[in-house]
Design a protein around this motif. Structure first.
Motif, PDB file in Angstrom:
ATOM      1  N   GLN A 193       0.846  -1.212  -0.175  1.00  0.00           N
ATOM      2  CA  GLN A 193      -0.055  -0.071  -0.014  1.00  0.00           C
ATOM      3  C   GLN A 193       0.739   1.657  -0.363  1.00  0.00           C
ATOM      4  N   LEU A 194       0.278   2.593  -0.468  1.00  0.00           N
ATOM      5  CA  LEU A 194       0.929   3.503  -1.138  1.00  0.00           C
ATOM      6  C   LEU A 194       0.380   4.406  -0.637  1.00  0.00           C
ATOM      7  N   HIS A 195       0.493   5.087   0.264  1.00  0.00           N
ATOM      8  CA  HIS A 195       0.378   6.477   0.834  1.00  0.00           C
ATOM      9  C   HIS A 195       0.336   7.517  -0.335  1.00  0.00           C
ATOM     10  N   ILE A 196      -0.315   8.671  -0.854  1.00  0.00           N
ATOM     11  CA  ILE A 196      -0.134   9.292  -1.133  1.00  0.00           C
ATOM     12  C   ILE A 196      -0.844  10.572  -0.996  1.00  0.00           C
ATOM     13  N   THR A 249      -3.319   9.193   7.662  1.00  0.00           N
ATOM     14  CA  THR A 249      -3.714   8.775   7.851  1.00  0.00           C
ATOM     15  C   THR A 249      -2.604   7.510   8.669  1.00  0.00           C
ATOM     16  N   LYS A 250      -2.908   7.094   9.008  1.00  0.00           N
ATOM     17  CA  LYS A 250      -0.737   5.860   9.257  1.00  0.00           C
ATOM     18  C   LYS A 250      -0.972   5.102   8.664  1.00  0.00           C
ATOM     19  N   PHE A 251      -1.582   4.422   7.514  1.00  0.00           N
ATOM     20  CA  PHE A 251      -1.784   3.536   6.728  1.00  0.00           C
ATOM     21  C   PHE A 251      -0.899   3.525   5.516  1.00  0.00           C
ATOM     22  N   GLY A 252      -0.165   2.941   5.171  1.00  0.00           N
ATOM     23  CA  GLY A 252       0.692   2.745   3.569  1.00  0.00           C
ATOM     24  C   GLY A 252       1.662   3.715   3.569  1.00  0.00           C
ATOM     25  N   ARG A 301       2.535  -9.010  -5.946  1.00  0.00           N
ATOM     26  CA  ARG A 301       0.952  -8.738  -7.161  1.00  0.00           C
ATOM     27  C   ARG A 301       0.972  -7.051  -7.291  1.00  0.00           C
ATOM     28  N   GLY A 302       1.397  -6.420  -6.877  1.00  0.00           N
ATOM     29  CA  GLY A 302       1.686  -5.372  -7.624  1.00  0.00           C
ATOM     30  C   GLY A 302       1.261  -4.392  -5.955  1.00  0.00           C
ATOM     31  N   LEU A 303       1.037  -2.875  -7.019  1.00  0.00           N
ATOM     32  CA  LEU A 303       0.535  -1.640  -5.608  1.00  0.00           C
ATOM     33  C   LEU A 303      -0.766  -1.193  -4.893  1.00  0.00           C
ATOM     34  N   MET A 304      -1.516  -1.081  -4.248  1.00  0.00           N
ATOM     35  CA  MET A 304      -2.533  -0.563  -3.451  1.00  0.00           C
ATOM     36  C   MET A 304      -2.608   1.100  -3.199  1.00  0.00           C
ATOM     37  N   ALA A 305      -3.585   1.700  -3.381  1.00  0.00           N
ATOM     38  CA  ALA A 305      -3.660   3.025  -3.136  1.00  0.00           C
ATOM     39  C   ALA A 305      -5.237   3.331  -3.206  1.00  0.00           C
ATOM     40  N   MET A 306      -4.948   4.518  -2.104  1.00  0.00           N
ATOM     41  CA  MET A 306      -6.285   5.581  -2.242  1.00  0.00           C
ATOM     42  C   MET A 306      -6.536   6.837  -2.687  1.00  0.00           C
ATOM     43  N   ALA A 307      -7.657   7.433  -3.217  1.00  0.00           N
ATOM     44  CA  ALA A 307      -6.641   8.771  -2.965  1.00  0.00           C
ATOM     45  C   ALA A 307      -7.613   9.558  -2.222  1.00  0.00           C
ATOM     46  N   THR A 308      -7.082  10.643  -2.103  1.00  0.00           N
ATOM     47  CA  THR A 308      -8.252  11.836  -1.226  1.00  0.00           C
ATOM     48  C   THR A 308      -9.008  11.710  -1.396  1.00  0.00           C
ATOM     49  N   THR A 334      12.230  -0.978 -12.110  1.00  0.00           N
ATOM     50  CA  THR A 334      13.269  -1.059 -11.645  1.00  0.00           C
ATOM     51  C   THR A 334      13.152  -1.849 -10.511  1.00  0.00           C
ATOM     52  N   TYR A 335      12.355  -3.278 -10.264  1.00  0.00           N
ATOM     53  CA  TYR A 335      12.818  -3.781  -9.775  1.00  0.00           C
ATOM     54  C   TYR A 335      11.892  -4.784 -10.366  1.00  0.00           C
ATOM     55  N   PHE A 336      11.135  -4.861 -10.741  1.00  0.00           N
ATOM     56  CA  PHE A 336      10.388  -6.513 -11.468  1.00  0.00           C
ATOM     57  C   PHE A 336      10.056  -6.509 -12.914  1.00  0.00           C
ATOM     58  N   LYS A 337      11.085  -6.158 -13.768  1.00  0.00           N
ATOM     59  CA  LYS A 337      10.866  -5.562 -14.809  1.00  0.00           C
ATOM     60  C   LYS A 337      10.106  -7.236 -15.619  1.00  0.00           C
ATOM     61  N   ASP A 338      11.202  -8.384 -14.645  1.00  0.00           N
ATOM     62  CA  ASP A 338      10.822  -9.789 -15.641  1.00  0.00           C
ATOM     63  C   ASP A 338      10.174 -10.625 -15.251  1.00  0.00           C
ATOM     64  N   LYS A 339       9.783  -9.625 -14.075  1.00  0.00           N
ATOM     65  CA  LYS A 339       8.321 -10.607 -13.013  1.00  0.00           C
ATOM     66  C   LYS A 339       6.896  -9.655 -13.780  1.00  0.00           C
ATOM     67  N   GLU A 340       6.625 -11.505 -14.821  1.00  0.00           N
ATOM     68  CA  GLU A 340       5.670 -10.741 -15.583  1.00  0.00           C
ATOM     69  C   GLU A 340       4.461 -11.060 -14.645  1.00  0.00           C
ATOM     70  N   ASP A 341       4.540 -11.301 -13.367  1.00  0.00           N
ATOM     71  CA  ASP A 341       2.791 -11.549 -12.335  1.00  0.00           C
ATOM     72  C   ASP A 341       2.955 -10.302 -11.502  1.00  0.00           C
ATOM     73  N   PHE A 342       3.945  -9.106 -11.528  1.00  0.00           N
ATOM     74  CA  PHE A 342       3.429  -7.736 -10.894  1.00  0.00           C
ATOM     75  C   PHE A 342       2.973  -7.033 -12.068  1.00  0.00           C
ATOM     76  N   ASN A 343       1.632  -6.814 -11.532  1.00  0.00           N
ATOM     77  CA  ASN A 343       0.582  -6.294 -12.795  1.00  0.00           C
ATOM     78  C   ASN A 343      -0.516  -5.903 -11.974  1.00  0.00           C
ATOM     79  N   GLU A 344      -0.151  -5.696 -11.031  1.00  0.00           N
ATOM     80  CA  GLU A 344      -1.756  -5.428 -10.771  1.00  0.00           C
ATOM     81  C   GLU A 344      -1.527  -4.026  -9.845  1.00  0.00           C
ATOM     82  N   LEU A 345      -2.741  -3.141 -10.107  1.00  0.00           N
ATOM     83  CA  LEU A 345      -2.307  -1.834  -9.652  1.00  0.00           C
ATOM     84  C   LEU A 345      -4.586  -1.361  -9.434  1.00  0.00           C
ATOM     85  N   SER A 346      -4.545  -1.740  -7.771  1.00  0.00           N
ATOM     86  CA  SER A 346      -5.013  -1.533  -6.932  1.00  0.00           C
ATOM     87  C   SER A 346      -6.126   0.071  -6.756  1.00  0.00           C
TER      88      SER A 346
END
Ligand SMILES: *Cc1c(COP(=O)(O)O)cnc(C)c1O
Length: 222
Positions: free
Chosen positions: A113-116, A121-124, A148-155, A180-192
């Motif tokens: 979880q990315l916090h932007i 909130t203290k999460f992310g 598998r990827g990253l998750m985030a919430m907008a304001t 940078t990190y997962f160019k060859d990792k095909e299942d790093f492909n989710e953006l929640s």
């Protein structure tokens, strides 16, 4: 409109490549079964106790996603069956998930979880903390978990331009992490990204998984 009509309408607005997580938190089994009966299989919950009860009572081909903040001491209750953890935000939590996954002789898929958002909130993880985690040796050695990827919430705002900018930023960070990190990792492909109020904006910015509750099941009474 009924739950089934709501799902059909949302699906008609979603590209077929975008997965719909039906967020059933606080909702009874009958509501989940109404969605299940028209083919919905992915459901999202954010309370461990509710989730384990629903898991026991409902069909076993449901894919349960945990979408909320997860406490380390509760991982063990869902580790045997959880399909996806959306909101992992610390090495400590990840180590616990790894330990429980090993005990259950399985690999657990998760997203960081990315916090932007501007809310306090203290999460992310901040973008900086995300890179620090990905660079750490401890992270790289961890077993039986699969990122598998990253998750985030907008304001939470009615300002669509701001939401759009935030989702755009999340997508940029996702692309950078992938490159940078997962160019060859095909299942790093989710953006929640994307919920009831903003999922169309999220899809425009590259969401692969939207988490929708109230637009399907109606408002929640807590
Ligand atoms: C509750 C929840 C949702 C769904 O929210 P709605 O506005 O009802 O669609 C999505 N994501 C997370 C993390 C949630 O806790």
């Amino acid at each position: 409109m009924s739950i089934q009509e709501n799902i059909k309408l949302i699906k008609s607005n979603l590209p077929s490549s975008v997965k719909l997580v039906a967020v059933s938190k606080t909702k009874p089994n009958e509501d989940i079964m109404a969605a299940y009966d028209i083919g919905q299989r992915i459901f999202g919950e954010n309370k461990v106790q509710d989730l384990t009860k629903k898991y026991e009572e409902l069909p076993k081909d449901i894919e349960w996603h945990f979408i909320g903040h997860l406490q380390s001491n509760k991982v063990k209750y869902i580790a045997p069956f959880i399909s996806m953890l959306h909101a992992v935000d610390s090495l400590k939590l990840l180590k616990t998930i790894s330990k429980e996954a090993v005990k259950n002789n399985r690999t657990i898929d998760y997203m960081l979880q990315l916090h932007i958002a501007q809310e306090d909130t203290k999460f992310g993880l901040s973008e900086q903390a995300l890179y620090e985690l990905l660079n750490s040796e401890q992270f790289q050695a961890i077993k039986n978990v699969n990122l598998r990827g990253l998750m985030a919430m907008a304001t939470n705002t009615s300002n669509e331009l701001q939401i759009k900018k935030e989702f755009g930023l999340i997508k940029q960070i996702f692309d950078k992490v992938k490159e940078t990190y997962f160019k060859d990792k095909e299942d790093f492909n989710e953006l929640s990204i994307g919920m009831s109020s903003d999922y169309q904006l999220a899809v425009e910015q590259g969401s692969t998984m939207v988490r929708i509750g109230s637009t399907i099941f109606g408002l929640r009474n807590y």
